[in-house]
Enzyme design. Structure first.
Site, PDB file in Angstrom:
ATOM      1  N   HIS A 261     -43.294  28.350 -16.835  1.00 13.33           N
ATOM      2  CA  HIS A 261     -43.579  27.177 -16.614  1.00 13.33           C
ATOM      3  C   HIS A 261     -45.011  26.351 -16.713  1.00 13.33           C
ATOM      4  CE1 HIS A 261     -39.928  28.730 -14.036  1.00 13.33           C
ATOM      5  NE2 HIS A 261     -39.610  28.777 -14.497  1.00 13.33           N
ATOM      6  N   HIS A 506     -32.782 -11.072  -0.683  1.00 14.03           N
ATOM      7  CA  HIS A 506     -32.972 -12.471  -0.012  1.00 14.03           C
ATOM      8  C   HIS A 506     -33.065 -13.155  -2.089  1.00 14.03           C
ATOM      9  CE1 HIS A 506     -34.635 -12.802   4.000  1.00 14.03           C
ATOM     10  NE2 HIS A 506     -33.575 -12.717   4.478  1.00 14.03           N
TER      11      HIS A 506
END
Length: 668
Positions: A261, A506
Site C-alpha cells: 500500500h 442560471h
C-alpha cells in the site's frame, strides 16, 4: 629416470598433504578465532550449545532465552551465535538493559508456530527492548512468522481487534543500535514495529508476504528519533512503511516497495495527545505495483462524527513538507470540518483523497468568505468520491446578495487559489453557503466528474466560478444549483467545458464583466457537447453598461448544445444591470469579438430564443451563428431571434429566423 619420477611424485604428494594440513589448520584456527572472544571481550554463546536443535521441529525457545540471559548479564561485550539451521521458537523477549553490549550473529533461520494464538494487544513474537549499542548481523537470516492461518481469521476490517495477533519483530527503546541483513516473511501482523528508538540503523532488510495478507505492514515506526532505513526490499499486503505520530528525523533511502500500500504517514488524528511528525526524508526509492502510487501516504484516523480540522491541517502540512509525492486520505464516514487553509508552496506534489463526507458548520457565519482553501500548490490532486457539504440552509435565509451589493460575505465552499498542474476528480459539493467552487490564478487544471448540488432557490450558489486562470478544463460534470452553473470572470484564458449537464440554475455565463476597474481580458472560451435543462438562462455573455473598465472578451465559442425548456437559451446582454446599479444611458465599454453559437438545439422556456444585445458604443464584432434549432410552444407566440448592434455571420439554418424579431428589454 624412473626413480627420479617416483621421487618427484612422492614429493608432490608430501607437498599436497602438507598444504592440506596447513589449510585445515588455518581453517580450524579461523573457526576458533570466530568463536573465541578477543582479549577484553565477553564470550561467544552458541545457541546450540545452550540446547537448541535447529531442526525446525523441536521448540528451541528455552535455548535462545538461556543464551540471551547469559549474554545480557556479561560485564563485557558478548556475542550470541546462531548457526545454520531452522529454529522453531515461541515468543522471545530479548530485554535489557544489559550490563554490556550484545551482538547477534545469525546464520540460521527462526520460525514461529503456524497456529495463530492471540495475545495481548500489540504483542510481539520476537521482542528487542531497552537495549543500547545492540547489533544484529543477519547474514540473510529469515524470521518466518508463518502467518497464513492468521490471515484467514484476521477480522480487522470488521472489528478492528486484530491487534492481538503477534508482530513479527518488535523493537522498543533501542539506542545507538544496528540491525542488518535480516528478512521477515509471512508475519501474522506487522513485520517490524519500531517504537521509542533513538539512533537506530536498519540496513539490508527484506520483507516478504503475499499481497492478500491482511494488516502485514512492512515497517511501522512511531515516537522515534534518528532512525535510518537503508537498502530494503518490501513486498507485503499493507503499507510498506507506515509512519506514526512522534516520528522525527526518519531517513528512508534506496528502498523498493511493492506490492503493498505504499509508504504512509499516518493514520494521524485518531487518538488524543499525538505528537508531531517531522523530518521525514524519502529518497532514491522505488514504489511499484502498490495500491497507493504516491511515495508518502497519510491517513486521517479520526472516527466518524469527529472534527478533523486540526488532523487534516497537520496531515497536509506533513505532506506539503515531504520531498517526495504525498497522499492524504480522509476515510469513509461523516466528519466535521471547520475553516481551513491548506497552502503551499509544497516540496513535491500532494494528493488529497476524500472518501467520506466533510460537513461545514450549519450556522450562517456571515462575514467570512472561505470554508476550504487549497492554495499555491504545483502538482495537486483532489479525488476519492467523497463530498463537501456546505450546510448552507441557514445561510440562504439571511443571504441578500441577490438583492443588494452591500451584503455580508458568506463562505465559498472550496477555493483553489493559484493552484497549478492540478486534477480535481470524482468529488461532490453539496449545499454551499455561497459559491460551490472558486478558481483563481490556476494554470493547467482539469476538473472531471464533479457533482454540484443545491436547491434551485439557493441564492448565489454558483457551481464553478473561474477568473484570472489559464488552461482549465471542466469535463463530465453535473451541476444543479441556484445560480450560474459555470460563471467566467475577468482574466480567464483557454477554458474548455465539455459534457457538462447544467440545471436547474442560471446557465453557463461569461461575465458579468465591467463591474470593477482594472479587469483583464477574457479569451479562448470553448463550451461543447453540453446539456442545459430547466435553467433561467442558457448560454450567456453579460457585461455592464457604464463599465468601470475597457476590456475585450474574444474567441468565445458554444457548439453542439442541447437546451431543454431553457429561458433565454442564447443571450448576449451588454445591458446587464441588476437592481439598477448602473447608468444604462452609458453604453458598455467591454468589446466582444470572435464569438460563435453553432448547433444549438432544443426547446426554449420563453419566446426569446436568441437575443444578441450588443453595446451601441462598441458593437459586437465577428459573431457567427450556425445551425440553430430552438422551438417554443407557448401561448404568447413563436420563438424569436433578436439582434441589436450586431450583424452576425449566418451559416447553415436558423430557427427562428436570424434577427427577425423586435428587440425587447430583458427583465433585471
Amino acid at each position: 629416470m624412473v626413480g627420479l619420477r617416483r621421487a618427484k611424485t612422492l614429493l608432490f604428494v608430501v607437498l599436497v598433504v602438507m598444504a592440506t594440513t596447513i589449510a585445515n589448520g588455518a581453517k580450524m584456527l579461523k573457526e576458533n578465532d570466530k568463536d573465541e572472544p578477543s582479549k577484553g571481550s565477553g564470550e561467544t554463546i552458541d545457541v546450540k550449545a545452550s540446547g537448541a536443535k535447529g531442526d525446525g521441529i523441536t521448540d528451541d525457545s528455552k535455548a535462545f532465552a538461556d543464551a540471551w540471559k547469559k549474554a545480557c548479564e556479561s560485564k563485557s561485550p558478548s556475542k550470541i551465535k546462531v548457526r545454520k539451521g531452522k529454529y522453531l521458537v515461541k515468543t522471545l523477549e530479548f530485554k535489557g538493559p544489559c550490563k554490556s553490549a550484545v551482538t547477534f550473529e545469525m546464520d540460521g533461520h527462526i520460525m514461529a508456530p503456524s497456529k495463530a494464538t492471540p495475545g495481548k494487544p500489540h504483542c510481539g513474537w520476537i521482542n528487542f527492548e531497552k537495549l543500547e549499542n545492540f547489533n544484529l548481523n543477519g547474514h540473510g537470516a529469515i524470521f518466518d512468522g508463518q502467518g497464513a492461518h492468521a490471515w484467514k481469521i484476521n477480522d480487522c476490517a470488521k472489528t478492528g481487534k486484530c491487534n492481538t495477533l503477534p508482530i513479527n519483530i518488535r523493537i522498543t527503546g533501542l539506542t545507538n543500535s544496528k540491525i542488518k541483513g535480516i528478512k521477515s516473511t509471512n508475519s501474522k501482523l506487522f513485520h517490524m514495529n519500531i517504537i521509542n528508538c533513538k539512533n537506530l540503523t536498519l540496513e539490508d532488510i527484506g520483507i516478504d508476504a503475499p499481497p492478500e495478507s491482511l494488516n502485514t505492514d512492512g515497517i511501522h515506526i512511531g515516537r522515534s528519533n534518528g532512525v535510518r532505513l537503508v537498502r530494503a526490499k518490501i513486498k507485503t499486503g499493507d503499507d510498506c512503511i507506515s509512519i506514526g505520530d512522534g516520528t522525527e528525523n526518519f531517513l528512508v533511502e534506496n528502498v523498493e516497495c511493492g506490492p503493498g500500500h505504499g509508504i504512509a504517514i499516518g493514520s494521524l488524528g485518531k487518538y488524543p495527545n499525538e505528537q508531531p511528525v517531522r523530518g521525514v526524508t524519502i529518497r532514491r526509492s522505488l514504489i511499484k505495483n502498490t495500491d497507493n502510487a504516491n511515495a508518502v501516504y497519510i491517513s486521517i484516523g479520526s472516527s466518524s462524527g469527529s472534527d478533523i480540522t486540526q488532523a487534516l491541517l497537520k496531515a497536509f502540512t506533513t505532506a506539503c513538507q515531504s520531498p517526495t509525492p504525498s497522499r492524504v486520505v480522509i476515510p469513509k464516514g461523516e466528519f466535521k470540518l471547520g475553516e481551513i487553509q491548506m497552502r503551499g508552496p509544497c516540496k513535491a506534489p500532494v494528493e488529497i483523497t476524500i472518501q467520506g463526507t466533510v460537513k461545514a458548520d450549519g450556522n450562517a457565519i456571515q462575514g467570512k468568505d472561505t470554508w476550504i482553501v487549497f492554495g499555491n500548490i504545483n502538482g495537486f490532486k483532489l479525488n476519492g468520491g467523497g463530498a463537501f457539504d456546505g450546510e448552507g440552509n441557514a445561510a440562504w435565509r439571511v443571504n441578500n446578495c441577490h438583492q443588494t451589493f452591500n451584503c455580508k460575505k458568506l463562505p465559498i465552499s472550496i477555493r483553489f487559489d493559484f493552484v497549478e498542474n492540478a486534477e480535481i476528480r470524482d468529488i461532490s459539493s453539496i449545499d454551499a453557503k455561497n459559491f460551490h467552487i472558486n478558481v483563481l490564478g490556476a494554470k493547467n487544471m482539469t476538473m472531471d466528474h464533479i457533482n454540484i448540488i443545491a436547491p434551485k432557490d439557493s441564492p448565489n450558489t454558483d457551481g464553478i466560478h473561474l477568473g484570472r486562470s489559464d488552461g482549465v478544463k471542466i469535463l463530465n460534470t453535473f451541476i444543479s444549483t441556484g445560480d450560474d452553473c459555470i460563471s467566467v470572470g475577468d482574466g480567464m484564458k483557454n477554458l474548455h467545458v465539455e459534457k457538462v449537464t447544467c440545471g436547474p440554475g442560471h446557465g453557463i455565463s461569461v461575465g458579468s464583466l465591467g463591474r470593477y476597474g482594472n479587469e483583464q481580458d477574457v479569451s479562448g472560451i470553448r463550451v461543447i457537447n453540453c446539456t442545459l435543462q430547466q435553467t433561467d438562462n442558457g448560454l450567456r455573455i453579460k457585461t455592464w453598461p457604464s463599465a468601470a473598465c475597457s476590456t475585450t472578451a474574444s474567441d468565445i465559442h458554444f457548439e453542439n448544445i442541447i437546451v431543454k425548456n431553457v429561458m433565454n437559451p442564447i443571450l448576449i446582454d451588454q445591458e446587464y444591470c441588476p437592481w439598477n446599479q448602473c447608468n444604462k444611458q452609458k453604453p458598455s465599454t467591454i468589446k466582444l469579438a470572435n464569438i460563435s453559437f453553432k448547433q444549438i438545439r432544443g426547446t426554449s422556456g420563453n419566446k426569446d430564443a436568441v437575443k444578441l444585445l450588443c453595446s451601441r458604443g462598441y458593437p459586437c464584432q465577428n459573431v457567427e451563428i450556425g445551425d440553430i434549432d430552438i422551438r417554443y410552444s407557448g401561448a404568447d407566440g413563436p420563438a424569436t431571434f433578436q439582434c441589436s448592434n450586431v450583424s452576425p455571420k449566418l451559416m447553415g439554418t436558423q430557427s427562428p429566423k436570424a434577427c427577425s424579431g423586435p428587440v425587447t428589454n430583458l427583465p433585471q
